[in-house]
Write an enzyme that holds these catalytic residues in place. Structure first.
Site, short mmCIF file in Angstrom:
data_model
loop_
_atom_site.label_atom_id
_atom_site.label_comp_id
_atom_site.label_asym_id
_atom_site.label_seq_id
_atom_site.Cartn_x
_atom_site.Cartn_y
_atom_site.Cartn_z
CE1 TYR A 136 0.06 1.96 4.29
CE2 TYR A 136 1.01 -0.25 4.44
CZ TYR A 136 0.83 1.01 4.98
OH TYR A 136 1.40 1.34 6.18
NE ARG A 158 -6.03 -19.75 4.01
CZ ARG A 158 -5.16 -20.60 4.55
NH1 ARG A 158 -5.20 -21.89 4.20
NH2 ARG A 158 -4.28 -20.19 5.45
CE LYS A 208 3.19 3.10 3.22
NZ LYS A 208 3.66 3.34 4.60
CD GLU A 232 10.12 1.50 10.68
OE1 GLU A 232 10.25 2.43 9.86
OE2 GLU A 232 9.96 0.32 10.31
CG LEU A 253 8.37 2.47 4.96
CD1 LEU A 253 8.09 1.30 4.03
CD2 LEU A 253 7.07 3.15 5.36
#
Length: 286
Positions: free
Chosen positions: A32, A100, A150, A182, A206
């Site tokens: 995302y 699945r 991310k 972070e 990140l």
């Protein structure tokens, strides 16, 4: 009612649907990005698009759109939802193979899922917290090892946010092997003797788009930067601290694990960097 985007269609949010077999839902097999909007314009769009491409590449996932196509979708959603200040959230998953399975589906047969929606946040750049600063606690970093991608695997960061809420503070800083990685959804910095200290980019954190811009602006302003590991004890003894993210921009941190930093108020470096970031970013917003 919001208009959202799902796989090529603009729809009322109540009509938006994806399959229960989508791998984003079943496996957190997706990535995302969140792009901030100020005065109807997108901040750091190209940085977010570049990171999106990198995340997809690292997961061997196809990108369903070009840069220009994605920009057009962003602009259309901002216009349709009359967003002045806020955010555009986008998510790409590996799609749905109709059942699945741990094994990736054939990308030639199963297209990715692309979803975008907006969030209106009036006065985003004038958040009251920027004047008072955040308080943070430290918690153990228990996330997976590829934090540079991310992904939508945000369960532990969410748990960290809840730990912070339970402690009556604003956020948590994650600690691994004695060093701060972070924040739960942001990059972390301390300032000592005028020097900005932050962890270097690696798979441990990140690669923040706002982080890159803020460090560039800091260098242009002749500020001293050290990209190295630092501990929570160092943070407690710092003159000031701050975090950066796409939605918080530059946010001062005034307390770490109950210890006030400096005079307990936002420090001059954080305040100046926030001003510079907002001013310079708006000049090139699109």
């Amino acid at each position: 009612m919001r208009t959202v985007y799902v796989n090529g269609e603009y729809l009322p949010e109540t009509e938006a649907k994806i399959s229960i077999f989508d791998r984003g839902f079943l496996m957190a097999d997706g990535v995302y990005e969140v792009t901030s909007v100020l005065d109807g314009k997108l901040l750091d769009f190209d940085g977010h698009y570049a990171r999106l491409e990198r995340s997809l590449k690292e997961l061997d996932m196809a990108n369903p759109v070009t840069r220009d196509e994605l920009l057009e979708i962003h602009r259309e959603l901002v216009a349709k939802n009359e967003i002045v200040d806020g955010m555009v959230y986008l998510q790409v998953t590996r799609g749905s193979a109709g059942d699945r399975d741990f094994v990736f589906p054939d990308p030639e047969k199963v297209p990715p899922t692309l979803v975008l929606f907006t969030q209106s946040k009036p006065g985003l750049a004038d958040a009251p917290a920027a004047k008072t600063g955040w308080k943070v606690i430290s918690i153990e970093d228990q996330r997976w090892a590829r934090r540079d991608i991310k992904t939508v695997q945000l369960l532990y960061p969410s748990m960290g946010k809840m730990m912070a809420k339970a402690a009556g503070v604003d956020d948590a800083w994650l600690v691994e092997d004695g060093f701060v990685t972070e924040g739960t959804s942001n990059n972390a910095y301390i300032v000592k003797g005028g020097t900005i200290v932050t962890r270097p980019t690696s798979s441990d954190i990140l690669h923040g788009i706002t982080r890159a811009a803020v460090l560039r602006f800091a260098k242009e302003a002749q500020m001293t930067i050290e990209e190295r590991l630092f501990t929570i004890d160092e943070a407690k003894e710092a003159d000031e601290a701050f975090i950066t993210s796409a939605s918080a921009f530059v946010m001062p941190v005034v307390e770490v694990d109950g210890v006030a930093l400096g005079d307990g108020k936002p420090g001059p470096v954080a305040k100046r960097l926030r001003e510079i970031y907002l001013e310079e970013s708006m000049k090139v917003a699109i």
